[in-house]
Design a protein around this motif. Structure first.
Motif, PDB file in Angstrom:
ATOM      1  N   GLU A 127      -1.838  -6.777  -3.602  1.00  0.00           N
ATOM      2  CA  GLU A 127      -1.624  -7.677  -2.245  1.00  0.00           C
ATOM      3  C   GLU A 127      -0.894  -7.023  -1.388  1.00  0.00           C
ATOM      4  OE1 GLU A 127      -1.402  -9.027  -5.183  1.00  0.00           O
ATOM      5  OE2 GLU A 127      -3.526 -10.277  -5.164  1.00  0.00           O
ATOM      6  N   GLU A 128       0.013  -5.998  -1.789  1.00  0.00           N
ATOM      7  CA  GLU A 128       1.011  -5.350  -0.799  1.00  0.00           C
ATOM      8  C   GLU A 128       0.370  -4.527   0.436  1.00  0.00           C
ATOM      9  OE1 GLU A 128       0.971  -4.958  -4.034  1.00  0.00           O
ATOM     10  OE2 GLU A 128       2.817  -5.018  -5.016  1.00  0.00           O
ATOM     11  N   GLU A 129       0.920  -4.717   1.505  1.00  0.00           N
ATOM     12  CA  GLU A 129       0.601  -3.863   2.702  1.00  0.00           C
ATOM     13  C   GLU A 129       1.212  -2.307   2.484  1.00  0.00           C
ATOM     14  OE1 GLU A 129      -1.783  -4.811   5.010  1.00  0.00           O
ATOM     15  OE2 GLU A 129      -1.939  -6.648   3.630  1.00  0.00           O
ATOM     16  N   ASN A 130       0.640  -1.517   3.152  1.00  0.00           N
ATOM     17  CA  ASN A 130       1.221  -0.378   3.275  1.00  0.00           C
ATOM     18  C   ASN A 130       2.463  -0.377   4.277  1.00  0.00           C
ATOM     19  OD1 ASN A 130       2.202   2.235   3.813  1.00  0.00           O
ATOM     20  ND2 ASN A 130       0.310   3.048   4.286  1.00  0.00           N
ATOM     21  N   ASP A 131       3.819  -0.306   3.618  1.00  0.00           N
ATOM     22  CA  ASP A 131       5.142  -0.667   4.548  1.00  0.00           C
ATOM     23  C   ASP A 131       5.487   0.486   5.127  1.00  0.00           C
ATOM     24  OD1 ASP A 131       5.930   0.783   2.270  1.00  0.00           O
ATOM     25  OD2 ASP A 131       7.082  -1.131   1.442  1.00  0.00           O
ATOM     26  N   ARG A 132       4.925   1.768   5.147  1.00  0.00           N
ATOM     27  CA  ARG A 132       5.435   2.832   5.659  1.00  0.00           C
ATOM     28  C   ARG A 132       4.763   3.170   7.257  1.00  0.00           C
ATOM     29  NH1 ARG A 132       6.432   7.148   1.074  1.00  0.00           N
ATOM     30  NH2 ARG A 132       6.681   5.376  -0.620  1.00  0.00           N
ATOM     31  N   SER A 133       5.641   3.610   8.046  1.00  0.00           N
ATOM     32  CA  SER A 133       5.175   3.798   9.450  1.00  0.00           C
ATOM     33  C   SER A 133       4.003   5.030   9.459  1.00  0.00           C
ATOM     34  CB  SER A 133       6.182   4.204  10.197  1.00  0.00           C
ATOM     35  OG  SER A 133       6.933   5.380   9.753  1.00  0.00           O
ATOM     36  N   TYR A 134       3.762   6.058   8.553  1.00  0.00           N
ATOM     37  CA  TYR A 134       3.115   6.834   8.750  1.00  0.00           C
ATOM     38  C   TYR A 134       1.479   6.570   8.049  1.00  0.00           C
ATOM     39  CZ  TYR A 134       4.225   8.547   4.117  1.00  0.00           C
ATOM     40  OH  TYR A 134       4.525   8.478   2.774  1.00  0.00           O
ATOM     41  N   ASN A 135       0.510   7.197   8.331  1.00  0.00           N
ATOM     42  CA  ASN A 135      -0.791   7.032   7.725  1.00  0.00           C
ATOM     43  C   ASN A 135      -1.266   5.624   7.622  1.00  0.00           C
ATOM     44  OD1 ASN A 135      -1.683   9.617   7.197  1.00  0.00           O
ATOM     45  ND2 ASN A 135      -0.398   9.613   5.389  1.00  0.00           N
ATOM     46  N   ASN A 136      -1.169   5.057   9.059  1.00  0.00           N
ATOM     47  CA  ASN A 136      -1.044   3.496   9.140  1.00  0.00           C
ATOM     48  C   ASN A 136      -2.661   3.117   8.646  1.00  0.00           C
ATOM     49  OD1 ASN A 136       1.059   2.305   9.455  1.00  0.00           O
ATOM     50  ND2 ASN A 136       1.200   2.811  11.564  1.00  0.00           N
ATOM     51  N   GLU A 137      -3.662   4.055   8.847  1.00  0.00           N
ATOM     52  CA  GLU A 137      -4.959   3.503   8.577  1.00  0.00           C
ATOM     53  C   GLU A 137      -5.149   3.010   6.928  1.00  0.00           C
ATOM     54  OE1 GLU A 137      -7.769   6.927   8.851  1.00  0.00           O
ATOM     55  OE2 GLU A 137      -5.978   8.137   8.917  1.00  0.00           O
ATOM     56  N   TYR A 138      -4.229   3.657   6.160  1.00  0.00           N
ATOM     57  CA  TYR A 138      -4.248   3.411   4.827  1.00  0.00           C
ATOM     58  C   TYR A 138      -3.466   2.171   4.422  1.00  0.00           C
ATOM     59  CZ  TYR A 138      -6.049   7.942   4.491  1.00  0.00           C
ATOM     60  OH  TYR A 138      -6.772   9.072   4.605  1.00  0.00           O
ATOM     61  N   THR A 139      -4.099   0.974   4.559  1.00  0.00           N
ATOM     62  CA  THR A 139      -3.413  -0.143   4.785  1.00  0.00           C
ATOM     63  C   THR A 139      -2.849  -0.907   3.290  1.00  0.00           C
ATOM     64  OG1 THR A 139      -5.203  -1.375   5.032  1.00  0.00           O
ATOM     65  CG2 THR A 139      -4.052  -0.785   7.060  1.00  0.00           C
ATOM     66  N   LYS A 140      -3.893  -0.642   2.296  1.00  0.00           N
ATOM     67  CA  LYS A 140      -3.462  -1.489   1.096  1.00  0.00           C
ATOM     68  C   LYS A 140      -2.795  -0.549   0.210  1.00  0.00           C
ATOM     69  CE  LYS A 140      -5.111  -5.627   1.797  1.00  0.00           C
ATOM     70  NZ  LYS A 140      -4.073  -6.395   2.016  1.00  0.00           N
ATOM     71  N   GLN A 141      -1.889  -1.369  -0.840  1.00  0.00           N
ATOM     72  CA  GLN A 141      -1.656  -0.567  -2.035  1.00  0.00           C
ATOM     73  C   GLN A 141      -2.328  -0.721  -3.242  1.00  0.00           C
ATOM     74  OE1 GLN A 141       2.593  -1.036  -2.933  1.00  0.00           O
ATOM     75  NE2 GLN A 141       3.214  -1.149  -0.784  1.00  0.00           N
TER      76      GLN A 141
END
Ligand code: SAH
Ligand code: SF4
Ligand code: F3S
Length: 477
Positions: free
Chosen positions: A423-437
């Protein structure tokens, strides 16, 4: 079965259920809304699982749950004693309770868990933290409703460290778990190993295994609730069943769980190398739902230090285990724990740990600088290294491991894998297109693109990029 006497009997839990009703009635009288609880957990997954039980008891008392102390009628801090740093964080946190109590004098504040089980800690709380209302140790977990009732009805502070180290097992309480698709399931409590640096046997008591039937029932229920990645918990799962008179041991439990119908993954932690057997690895290899992934703490690579730690295996024996495990599971991921700066460890001996890292090539590590714990054998063992030298070794360790992790992760690029999308979103500021964990079978973290709407499902993916800490991939249609 020999441990039935240690299961908190239904009769005893009945008493606690009655206290739940009394607490519920008090709050119904006092408030014209649902009372709210805020829980905070330090330490390991066992503590997380204990908090889920506490939340279960709170739910029985009518509480709802909130995300901030400002909205809470009761706050529970479940503590950890494994290193000094962990305890200092808790003391810092407890200080904050004083502000919360000023804002809301009706707030009930509770400190529990491993740190609270220690007499010197309870004394310090008693004397210096007057705004803490209830302190109870791990052995008194089952009496939480009674202790809460006592505090509310009598108005006096409660300190409950009672209960012998043989401990007990609480059944028939429905844990309130985090939403999602991953869950913890305790299969045993306590530890008998007395590694010379470790406080756990003192604060959690002796090993006691839950009945396999109860575990299987709870596992099936988790599947019904939609959990798909379940971690069996114990300080040393390999000694599961030693107190069950041959009814079931750990490999057998894995077999039985593997036979449960459904699309799920099961993993476990922690495994002590001295009790890990070829049979365990054969079982893991054979059971398709048991992840080919193991956390196998080695602690260090030098035989003299291992002996002083009372780990009861040598570096060579550890390597034999790893080699065997890899021979039957070529895709096995292995993680480990390392302690740097154990008393008496020299710089030369530390180099054996580096050699161990290079030889095993762990996927990742949890690394710690030795922290003396009161009451353990290593508490007053003399050091030969200075703080600065230990810090230097620690940094060398991280550097070596980061390189190895990176090299291993690089070999994943181009691979096709099956992951469970989180369910978690990618919380990092880089590689934003990779949204899901998501997580692989080996529990590697993969950030995904094209995975919207697949939360909680398995997906076939291809790895596109890698870093030291994570992989990046996209869903294969
Ligand atoms: N039962 C597990 C470990 C539980 S504690 C096992 O035996 O593997 C998790 C980790 O904390 C340990 O593996 C060890 O690496 C670390 N640890 C425990 N006591 C410590 C201490 N006094 N100082 C530093 N690290 C410690
Ligand atoms: Fe601590 Fe050793 Fe028990 Fe693990 S096995 S909890 S390190 S005493
Ligand atoms: Fe800490 Fe207790 Fe776990 S001491 S690491 S919370 S068993």
């Amino acid at each position: 079965m020999s441990n039935t006497s240690r299961v908190v009997s239904d009769e005893l839990m009945q008493v606690q259920r009655e206290y739940c009703d009394k607490v519920r009635a008090i709050y119904e009288n006092k408030l014209d809304r649902q009372p709210m609880a805020f829980t905070q957990t330090f330490g390991c997954q066992q503590n997380e699982a204990d908090t889920e039980l506490i939340r279960g008891m709170l739910a029985m008392m009518g509480f709802g749950f909130c995300d901030s102390i400002d909205e809470a009628d009761i706050v529970i801090v479940n503590t950890c004693a494994i290193r000094d740093h962990a305890e200092q964080r808790v003391y810092g946190n407890v200080g904050e309770l004083s502000h919360a109590k000023k804002n809301n004098p009706e707030l009930i504040t509770v400190l529990c868990g491993c740190m609270a089980q220690q007499k010197h800690v309870a004394e310090r709380i008693k004397n210096s933290y007057p705004y803490v209302d209830i302190v109870f140790g791990t052995h008194a977990l089952c009496r939480f409703p009674e202790n809460l009732h006592s505090r509310i009805a009598r108005g006096k502070r409660v300190f409950d460290l009672e209960g012998d180290e043989k401990g007990c097992i609480i059944e028939n309480i429905e844990p309130v778990r985090k939403q999602g698709h991953r869950a913890w399931l305790s299969i045993m409590y306590g530890c008998n190993n007395f590694c010379s640096y470790c406080v756990v046997p003192y604060v959690r008591g002796r090993e006691r295994s839950r009945d396999p039937e109860v575990i299987i029932r709870e596992f099936k229920k988790l599947l019904e609730q939609g959990y798909k990645d379940i971690t069996l918990l114990g300080q040393n799962v390999n000694s599961y069943g030693n107190d069950l008179e041959g009814v079931c041991d750990f490999p057998e439990l894995l077999e039985r769980i593997n036979a449960i119908p459904g699309d799920f993954r099961v993993r476990f932690m922690t495994s002590h190398p001295k009790d890990a057997t070829k049979r365990l690895f054969d079982t893991m290899a054979r059971c398709e739902k048991v992840c080919n992934s193991i956390h196998l703490p080695v602690q260090c690579g030098n035989d003299r230090v291992l002996k002083e730690m009372n780990r009861r295996y040598t570096g060579e024996q550890y390597l034999e285990l790893v080699d065997y495990a890899r021979s039957v599971m070529p895709d096995l991921t292995i993680t480990s724990d390392i302690i740097v700066g154990f008393p008496g460890e020299t710089n030369e001996e530390f180099q054996d740990t580096i050699k161990m890292l290079e030889r095993v090539r762990f996927d990742s590590l949890f690394t710690f600088i030795f922290s003396p714990r009161k009451g353990t054998k290593a508490w007053d063992m003399p050091d030969v290294l200075t703080k600065e030298e230990k810090q230097r070794n620690f940094e060398e360790l991280l550097e070596v491991q980061n390189r190895i992790s990176r090299e291993i992760n690089d070999t994943y690029v181009g691979k096709r894998l099956r992951v469970l999308v989180g369910e978690e979103e990618n919380d990092r500021s880089y590689n934003n297109e990779y949204t899901k964990q998501s997580r692989t079978e080996g529990f590697k973290l993969v950030y995904l693109r094209g995975a919207e709407g697949l939360e909680g499902q398995y997906a076939d993916i291809v790895i596109e990029k890698s870093s030291t800490w994570a992989l990046f991939g996209s869903v294969v249609k």
